[in-house]
Design a protein around this motif. Structure first.
Motif, PDB file in Angstrom:
ATOM      1  N   ILE A  90       0.872  -1.171   0.000  1.00  0.00           N
ATOM      2  CA  ILE A  90       0.000   0.000   0.000  1.00  0.00           C
ATOM      3  C   ILE A  90       0.906   1.217   0.000  1.00  0.00           C
ATOM      4  O   ILE A  90       1.868   1.287   0.779  1.00  0.00           O
ATOM      5  CB  ILE A  90      -0.889   0.030   1.265  1.00  0.00           C
ATOM      6  CG1 ILE A  90      -1.774  -1.211   1.346  1.00  0.00           C
ATOM      7  CG2 ILE A  90      -1.726   1.317   1.310  1.00  0.00           C
ATOM      8  CD1 ILE A  90      -2.411  -1.427   2.714  1.00  0.00           C
ATOM      9  N   LEU A  91       0.617   2.182  -0.867  1.00  0.00           N
ATOM     10  CA  LEU A  91       1.348   3.440  -0.884  1.00  0.00           C
ATOM     11  C   LEU A  91       0.373   4.523  -0.446  1.00  0.00           C
ATOM     12  O   LEU A  91      -0.630   4.769  -1.118  1.00  0.00           O
ATOM     13  CB  LEU A  91       1.911   3.725  -2.273  1.00  0.00           C
ATOM     14  CG  LEU A  91       2.857   4.917  -2.399  1.00  0.00           C
ATOM     15  CD1 LEU A  91       4.078   4.747  -1.496  1.00  0.00           C
ATOM     16  CD2 LEU A  91       3.298   5.087  -3.855  1.00  0.00           C
ATOM     17  N   LEU A  92       0.634   5.129   0.692  1.00  0.00           N
ATOM     18  CA  LEU A  92      -0.235   6.133   1.295  1.00  0.00           C
ATOM     19  C   LEU A  92       0.386   7.507   1.143  1.00  0.00           C
ATOM     20  O   LEU A  92       1.550   7.696   1.491  1.00  0.00           O
ATOM     21  CB  LEU A  92      -0.433   5.830   2.784  1.00  0.00           C
ATOM     22  CG  LEU A  92      -1.015   6.961   3.621  1.00  0.00           C
ATOM     23  CD1 LEU A  92      -2.533   6.938   3.550  1.00  0.00           C
ATOM     24  CD2 LEU A  92      -0.555   6.881   5.049  1.00  0.00           C
ATOM     25  N   ALA A  93      -0.387   8.449   0.632  1.00  0.00           N
ATOM     26  CA  ALA A  93       0.067   9.835   0.544  1.00  0.00           C
ATOM     27  C   ALA A  93      -0.810  10.696   1.437  1.00  0.00           C
ATOM     28  O   ALA A  93      -2.037  10.570   1.433  1.00  0.00           O
ATOM     29  CB  ALA A  93       0.006  10.333  -0.896  1.00  0.00           C
ATOM     30  N   ILE A  94      -0.171  11.565   2.183  1.00  0.00           N
ATOM     31  CA  ILE A  94      -0.857  12.557   3.004  1.00  0.00           C
ATOM     32  C   ILE A  94      -0.772  13.858   2.213  1.00  0.00           C
ATOM     33  O   ILE A  94       0.333  14.316   1.890  1.00  0.00           O
ATOM     34  CB  ILE A  94      -0.181  12.686   4.379  1.00  0.00           C
ATOM     35  CG1 ILE A  94      -0.177  11.330   5.076  1.00  0.00           C
ATOM     36  CG2 ILE A  94      -0.858  13.761   5.223  1.00  0.00           C
ATOM     37  CD1 ILE A  94       0.830  11.210   6.196  1.00  0.00           C
ATOM     38  N   ILE A  95      -1.936  14.408   1.890  1.00  0.00           N
ATOM     39  CA  ILE A  95      -1.991  15.494   0.910  1.00  0.00           C
ATOM     40  C   ILE A  95      -2.739  16.689   1.489  1.00  0.00           C
ATOM     41  O   ILE A  95      -3.789  16.531   2.114  1.00  0.00           O
ATOM     42  CB  ILE A  95      -2.696  15.003  -0.374  1.00  0.00           C
ATOM     43  CG1 ILE A  95      -1.985  13.759  -0.912  1.00  0.00           C
ATOM     44  CG2 ILE A  95      -2.739  16.092  -1.428  1.00  0.00           C
ATOM     45  CD1 ILE A  95      -2.739  13.049  -2.001  1.00  0.00           C
ATOM     46  N   SER A  96      -2.231  17.879   1.206  1.00  0.00           N
ATOM     47  CA  SER A  96      -2.879  19.097   1.683  1.00  0.00           C
ATOM     48  C   SER A  96      -4.173  19.370   0.918  1.00  0.00           C
ATOM     49  O   SER A  96      -4.395  18.860  -0.179  1.00  0.00           O
ATOM     50  CB  SER A  96      -1.932  20.294   1.539  1.00  0.00           C
ATOM     51  OG  SER A  96      -1.781  20.644   0.176  1.00  0.00           O
ATOM     52  N   LYS A  97      -5.024  20.173   1.501  1.00  0.00           N
ATOM     53  CA  LYS A  97      -6.317  20.532   0.907  1.00  0.00           C
ATOM     54  C   LYS A  97      -6.129  21.263  -0.428  1.00  0.00           C
ATOM     55  O   LYS A  97      -6.986  21.192  -1.303  1.00  0.00           O
ATOM     56  CB  LYS A  97      -7.097  21.395   1.899  1.00  0.00           C
ATOM     57  CG  LYS A  97      -8.536  21.581   1.586  1.00  0.00           C
ATOM     58  CD  LYS A  97      -9.290  20.292   1.791  1.00  0.00           C
ATOM     59  CE  LYS A  97     -10.779  20.548   1.794  1.00  0.00           C
ATOM     60  NZ  LYS A  97     -11.555  19.351   1.998  1.00  0.00           N
ATOM     61  N   ASP A  98      -4.987  21.940  -0.597  1.00  0.00           N
ATOM     62  CA  ASP A  98      -4.710  22.681  -1.833  1.00  0.00           C
ATOM     63  C   ASP A  98      -4.664  21.785  -3.064  1.00  0.00           C
ATOM     64  O   ASP A  98      -4.770  22.260  -4.187  1.00  0.00           O
ATOM     65  CB  ASP A  98      -3.368  23.418  -1.733  1.00  0.00           C
ATOM     66  CG  ASP A  98      -3.343  24.438  -0.623  1.00  0.00           C
ATOM     67  OD1 ASP A  98      -4.432  24.883  -0.196  1.00  0.00           O
ATOM     68  OD2 ASP A  98      -2.243  24.793  -0.169  1.00  0.00           O
ATOM     69  N   ALA A  99      -4.512  20.495  -2.860  1.00  0.00           N
ATOM     70  CA  ALA A  99      -4.353  19.556  -3.966  1.00  0.00           C
ATOM     71  C   ALA A  99      -5.672  19.086  -4.558  1.00  0.00           C
ATOM     72  O   ALA A  99      -5.674  18.289  -5.493  1.00  0.00           O
ATOM     73  CB  ALA A  99      -3.543  18.361  -3.513  1.00  0.00           C
ATOM     74  N   ALA A 100      -6.797  19.563  -4.038  1.00  0.00           N
ATOM     75  CA  ALA A 100      -8.105  19.071  -4.494  1.00  0.00           C
ATOM     76  C   ALA A 100      -8.242  19.006  -6.015  1.00  0.00           C
ATOM     77  O   ALA A 100      -8.675  17.983  -6.546  1.00  0.00           O
ATOM     78  CB  ALA A 100      -9.236  19.900  -3.874  1.00  0.00           C
ATOM     79  N   PRO A 101      -7.852  20.048  -6.761  1.00  0.00           N
ATOM     80  CA  PRO A 101      -8.012  19.969  -8.221  1.00  0.00           C
ATOM     81  C   PRO A 101      -7.112  18.930  -8.895  1.00  0.00           C
ATOM     82  O   PRO A 101      -7.365  18.524 -10.020  1.00  0.00           O
ATOM     83  CB  PRO A 101      -7.641  21.373  -8.712  1.00  0.00           C
ATOM     84  CG  PRO A 101      -7.693  22.257  -7.516  1.00  0.00           C
ATOM     85  CD  PRO A 101      -7.415  21.369  -6.338  1.00  0.00           C
ATOM     86  N   SER A 102      -6.069  18.491  -8.194  1.00  0.00           N
ATOM     87  CA  SER A 102      -5.085  17.577  -8.778  1.00  0.00           C
ATOM     88  C   SER A 102      -5.176  16.155  -8.252  1.00  0.00           C
ATOM     89  O   SER A 102      -4.291  15.344  -8.522  1.00  0.00           O
ATOM     90  CB  SER A 102      -3.673  18.101  -8.503  1.00  0.00           C
ATOM     91  OG  SER A 102      -3.527  19.412  -8.960  1.00  0.00           O
ATOM     92  N   LEU A 103      -6.208  15.820  -7.491  1.00  0.00           N
ATOM     93  CA  LEU A 103      -6.277  14.494  -6.871  1.00  0.00           C
ATOM     94  C   LEU A 103      -6.184  13.365  -7.891  1.00  0.00           C
ATOM     95  O   LEU A 103      -5.512  12.366  -7.645  1.00  0.00           O
ATOM     96  CB  LEU A 103      -7.553  14.343  -6.048  1.00  0.00           C
ATOM     97  CG  LEU A 103      -7.494  14.865  -4.631  1.00  0.00           C
ATOM     98  CD1 LEU A 103      -8.838  14.696  -3.944  1.00  0.00           C
ATOM     99  CD2 LEU A 103      -6.403  14.215  -3.829  1.00  0.00           C
ATOM    100  N   GLY A 104      -6.850  13.492  -9.013  1.00  0.00           N
ATOM    101  CA  GLY A 104      -6.799  12.445 -10.031  1.00  0.00           C
ATOM    102  C   GLY A 104      -5.390  12.196 -10.523  1.00  0.00           C
ATOM    103  O   GLY A 104      -4.967  11.042 -10.681  1.00  0.00           O
ATOM    104  N   LEU A 105      -4.638  13.255 -10.765  1.00  0.00           N
ATOM    105  CA  LEU A 105      -3.255  13.115 -11.225  1.00  0.00           C
ATOM    106  C   LEU A 105      -2.365  12.537 -10.133  1.00  0.00           C
ATOM    107  O   LEU A 105      -1.483  11.723 -10.403  1.00  0.00           O
ATOM    108  CB  LEU A 105      -2.717  14.469 -11.695  1.00  0.00           C
ATOM    109  CG  LEU A 105      -3.413  15.052 -12.916  1.00  0.00           C
ATOM    110  CD1 LEU A 105      -2.923  16.470 -13.179  1.00  0.00           C
ATOM    111  CD2 LEU A 105      -3.217  14.172 -14.132  1.00  0.00           C
ATOM    112  N   ILE A 106      -2.601  12.936  -8.901  1.00  0.00           N
ATOM    113  CA  ILE A 106      -1.814  12.405  -7.785  1.00  0.00           C
ATOM    114  C   ILE A 106      -2.077  10.911  -7.628  1.00  0.00           C
ATOM    115  O   ILE A 106      -1.143  10.125  -7.454  1.00  0.00           O
ATOM    116  CB  ILE A 106      -2.117  13.179  -6.490  1.00  0.00           C
ATOM    117  CG1 ILE A 106      -1.603  14.617  -6.617  1.00  0.00           C
ATOM    118  CG2 ILE A 106      -1.507  12.480  -5.284  1.00  0.00           C
ATOM    119  CD1 ILE A 106      -2.050  15.551  -5.503  1.00  0.00           C
TER     120      ILE A 106
END
Length: 119
Positions: A90-106
């Motif tokens: 499992i690869l888990l990323a902790i992501i800031s709220k600023d990334a909302a528009p880029s979630l698909g790419l992440i």
């Protein structure tokens, strides 16, 4: 694949996507293989909870006949926990709220990195 190669792949992903605040690579039991966060966090507690979420997502998908759970994410008030799942890890990323528009790419990038990691 050596630990240093895996650590480099994780570090490169964090460098590529500044909204990623941390990445943990876990085995299926929820043990941390590689972990990197920008602030002090309890990696083993995070890993334990991520393993539970993935296990539940897998059972849910099985019960609705949608195959394995490849990705799960949790949206919080201040960001996201995104988990890419494979047969071995499992690869888990902790992501800031600023990334909302880029979630698909992440999510795509997490899946690519996870597919390249050999545990």
């Amino acid at each position: 694949m050596s630990r240093s190669e895996t650590e480099k792949m994780v570090a490169d992903l964090m460098d590529k996507i500044p909204e990623i605040e941390g990445i943990l690579l876990l085995d299926k039991s929820g043990n941390v293989s590689v972990g990197q966060t920008i602030t002090q966090m309890n990696h083993s507690e995070i890993a334990k909870n991520a393993a539970v979420i993935i296990a539940s997502a897998r059972e849910l998908n099985k019960s609705i006949e949608k195959g394995d759970a490849n990705v799960a994410y949790v949206e919080g008030d201040n960001g996201y926990a995104v988990m890419a799942n494979s047969e071995k890890a499992i690869l888990l990323a902790i992501i800031s709220k600023d990334a909302a528009p880029s979630l698909g790419l992440i999510i795509r990038d997490l899946k690519i990195v996870l597919s390249r990691i050999k545990i």
